[in-house]
Design an enzyme around this catalytic site. Sequence first.
Site, mmCIF file in Angstrom:
data_model
loop_
_atom_site.group_PDB
_atom_site.id
_atom_site.type_symbol
_atom_site.label_atom_id
_atom_site.label_comp_id
_atom_site.label_asym_id
_atom_site.label_seq_id
_atom_site.Cartn_x
_atom_site.Cartn_y
_atom_site.Cartn_z
ATOM 1 N N GLU A 61 -15.298 -106.217 -4.620
ATOM 2 C CA GLU A 61 -15.542 -106.074 -3.080
ATOM 3 C C GLU A 61 -14.553 -105.395 -2.369
ATOM 4 O O GLU A 61 -13.084 -106.004 -2.149
ATOM 5 C CB GLU A 61 -15.703 -107.319 -2.399
ATOM 6 C CG GLU A 61 -17.089 -107.946 -2.926
ATOM 7 C CD GLU A 61 -18.320 -107.425 -2.868
ATOM 8 O OE1 GLU A 61 -18.135 -106.596 -1.813
ATOM 9 O OE2 GLU A 61 -19.485 -107.379 -3.504
ATOM 10 N N GLU A 111 -16.538 -112.643 5.195
ATOM 11 C CA GLU A 111 -16.870 -111.563 4.053
ATOM 12 C C GLU A 111 -17.234 -111.934 2.878
ATOM 13 O O GLU A 111 -18.223 -111.167 2.381
ATOM 14 C CB GLU A 111 -15.270 -110.958 4.204
ATOM 15 C CG GLU A 111 -15.574 -109.594 3.029
ATOM 16 C CD GLU A 111 -16.512 -108.379 3.614
ATOM 17 O OE1 GLU A 111 -17.305 -108.226 3.141
ATOM 18 O OE2 GLU A 111 -16.111 -108.143 4.838
ATOM 19 N N GLU A 160 -25.207 -109.925 0.152
ATOM 20 C CA GLU A 160 -25.545 -108.533 -0.550
ATOM 21 C C GLU A 160 -25.834 -108.776 -1.842
ATOM 22 O O GLU A 160 -26.893 -107.871 -2.449
ATOM 23 C CB GLU A 160 -24.491 -107.675 -0.451
ATOM 24 C CG GLU A 160 -24.049 -107.194 0.939
ATOM 25 C CD GLU A 160 -22.963 -106.501 1.458
ATOM 26 O OE1 GLU A 160 -22.052 -106.277 0.443
ATOM 27 O OE2 GLU A 160 -22.894 -105.741 2.366
#
Length: 134
Positions: A38, A79, A86
């Site tokens: 990420e 996050e 996602e």
Amino acid sequence: MNPDEPAFSAFKSRGGLQRIAGAMRYSLAGLRSAWKHEHAFRQEVMVIVPAAVVAVLLPVTGMERLLLLASMVLVLVVELLNSAIEAVVDRVSLERHPLSKNAKDFGSAAVMLAVLLSLACWGVVLWGWWVGRA
């Protein structure tokens, strides 16, 4: 629901110290994966680590220091949750779909709000520190 199916997930742990050790392993694996895969997480960490040093060194109250540090940790927490959303959306389907877009956009908006909150916390604390110096 099929009466022969268990009413709980076979992946759920039973409890005790083994559960705590397993949870720690899964958490560390999640952090390693986020760091490796990420980009946004890595970028945020690279900003937050030096900012955390500044927060610790600033001559502010303990509560103000906690506010600065906690607001930055919140950005990382949100996050990670956004990345989880996602991943699940992509796991279900890589096909473009309005609901998939919404899920990803909602996660992104949550990160943005966490960043804005952290910036506001820093602004308030730094303003108070600056005015207090005068």
